[in-house]
Design an enzyme around this catalytic site. Structure first.
Site, PDB file in Angstrom:
ATOM      1  N   GLU A 164       0.841  -1.205   0.000  1.00  0.00           N
ATOM      2  CA  GLU A 164       0.000   0.000   0.000  1.00  0.00           C
ATOM      3  C   GLU A 164       0.879   1.259   0.000  1.00  0.00           C
ATOM      4  O   GLU A 164       1.933   1.298   0.644  1.00  0.00           O
ATOM      5  CB  GLU A 164      -0.888  -0.025   1.248  1.00  0.00           C
ATOM      6  CG  GLU A 164      -1.810   1.159   1.411  1.00  0.00           C
ATOM      7  CD  GLU A 164      -2.635   1.082   2.694  1.00  0.00           C
ATOM      8  OE1 GLU A 164      -3.546   1.912   2.847  1.00  0.00           O
ATOM      9  OE2 GLU A 164      -2.368   0.205   3.543  1.00  0.00           O
ATOM     10  N   CYS A 169      -5.734  -2.871   1.924  1.00  0.00           N
ATOM     11  CA  CYS A 169      -5.617  -2.999   3.380  1.00  0.00           C
ATOM     12  C   CYS A 169      -6.968  -3.196   4.078  1.00  0.00           C
ATOM     13  O   CYS A 169      -7.572  -4.260   3.988  1.00  0.00           O
ATOM     14  CB  CYS A 169      -4.849  -1.795   3.907  1.00  0.00           C
ATOM     15  SG  CYS A 169      -4.183  -2.014   5.586  1.00  0.00           S
ATOM     16  N   LYS A 198      -9.105   3.529  -2.386  1.00  0.00           N
ATOM     17  CA  LYS A 198      -9.529   2.857  -1.157  1.00  0.00           C
ATOM     18  C   LYS A 198     -10.886   3.371  -0.692  1.00  0.00           C
ATOM     19  O   LYS A 198     -11.082   4.574  -0.504  1.00  0.00           O
ATOM     20  CB  LYS A 198      -8.466   3.092  -0.079  1.00  0.00           C
ATOM     21  CG  LYS A 198      -8.616   2.265   1.173  1.00  0.00           C
ATOM     22  CD  LYS A 198      -7.418   2.521   2.081  1.00  0.00           C
ATOM     23  CE  LYS A 198      -7.419   1.650   3.314  1.00  0.00           C
ATOM     24  NZ  LYS A 198      -6.218   1.911   4.165  1.00  0.00           N
TER      25      LYS A 198
END
Length: 271
Positions: free
Chosen positions: A40, A140, A108
């Site tokens: 990430e 994540c 995200k």
């Protein structure tokens, strides 16, 4: 498909350092790798509200251009994260970057505590075709929400790639989650995490992993920087889905506007 996991330690806010490490990893990749996967926000590390405007770049910015040139030289694709600037907003973004350019961008959607106030959330899930495999991206915290991976499955994902920045003490959470997301969607899942220390004393948990469509771990990394190549036997998809398919047997579909594009991309917009 041969996937190479590149588990690295990064530096928050030091794009020059992170970019150099990224380019070196591409130059040193295995000759037969098809796809490299990085953590990430690989290129910028994790910015703060005070620094994000300084380090974030648009997709056509110099860092991704440099990465694309390196990928073109090696004839390989990569999945990697960056802090993206777009129209005065900033996003925690992961891209599937090929020698021809950005094949897929994902912002995200589920922001972790340290993302809030720094990044805006994304508004869609998306998949694209790479070498005949339909690939979807997550970042994540997203994998702790079953709906995120299910949205990709609803878009036909056969390979779910997760760029990760997971820290102690939450490593076991993502180990469990990545196995569950692969099994319940009967898809391959690849997760690559960061290692080492970050700002504010955070210690990143490593544990990068590849999981097959039955939920079986094919490989799992430790807590140190490392490189691992795994061959995905795509026939395992058919085997996992031969007797039953969760996607076909479910009684509810996720809402959202479905969009399909001539280049093979599919998107599900979050309502």
């Amino acid at each position: 498909m041969k996937v190479e996991l590149v588990q690295l330690a990064g530096r928050d806010g030091d794009t020059a350092y992170n970019l150099q490490r990224t380019l070196a990893a591409i130059a040193d990749c295995a000759a037969d790798s098809d796809l490299l996967v990085f953590p990430e926000t690989q290129l910028m590390g994790f910015p703060t509200a005070a620094t994000v405007a300084e380090v974030a770049e648009p997709l056509h910015g110099p860092s991704l251009q440099a990465v694309q040139r390196a990928l073109r030289e090696r004839g390989v694709a990569a999945v990697l994260g960056l802090a993206e600037a777009d129209g005065g907003r900033f996003y925690n973004t992961t891209v599937l970057l090929t020698p021809d350019g950005v094949a897929l961008r994902y912002r995200k959607t589920h922001l972790w505590a340290s993302d809030r106030g720094v990044f805006s959330p994304g508004d869609r899930y998306a998949t694209a075709l790479w070498q005949g495999v339909r690939v979807g991206l997550l970042i994540c915290f997203d994998i702790e929400f079953p709906e995120s991976a299910r949205a990709l499955a609803q878009l036909g994902a056969e390979l779910i790639v997760v760029t990760n920045g997971n820290m102690d003490p939450y490593g076991p959470v993502h180990r469990t989650a990545i196995m569950a997301r692969a099994m319940e969607n009967q898809a391959f899942a690849v997760m690559v995490n960061r290692v080492g220390e970050g700002d504010d004393g955070l210690v990143f948990a490593g544990g990068s992993a590849v999981v097959d469509p039955f939920g079986n771990l094919l490989c799992e990394a430790g807590r140190e920087p490392c490189r691992q190549q795994v061959t995905l036997d795509m026939s395992r998809l058919q085997a996992a889905r031969s007797d039953y398919r969760y996607l076909d047997d479910r009684r509810m579909s996720l809402p959202g506007e479905l969009r399909e594009y001539p280049d093979g991309r599919r998107e599900l917009l979050i309502p």
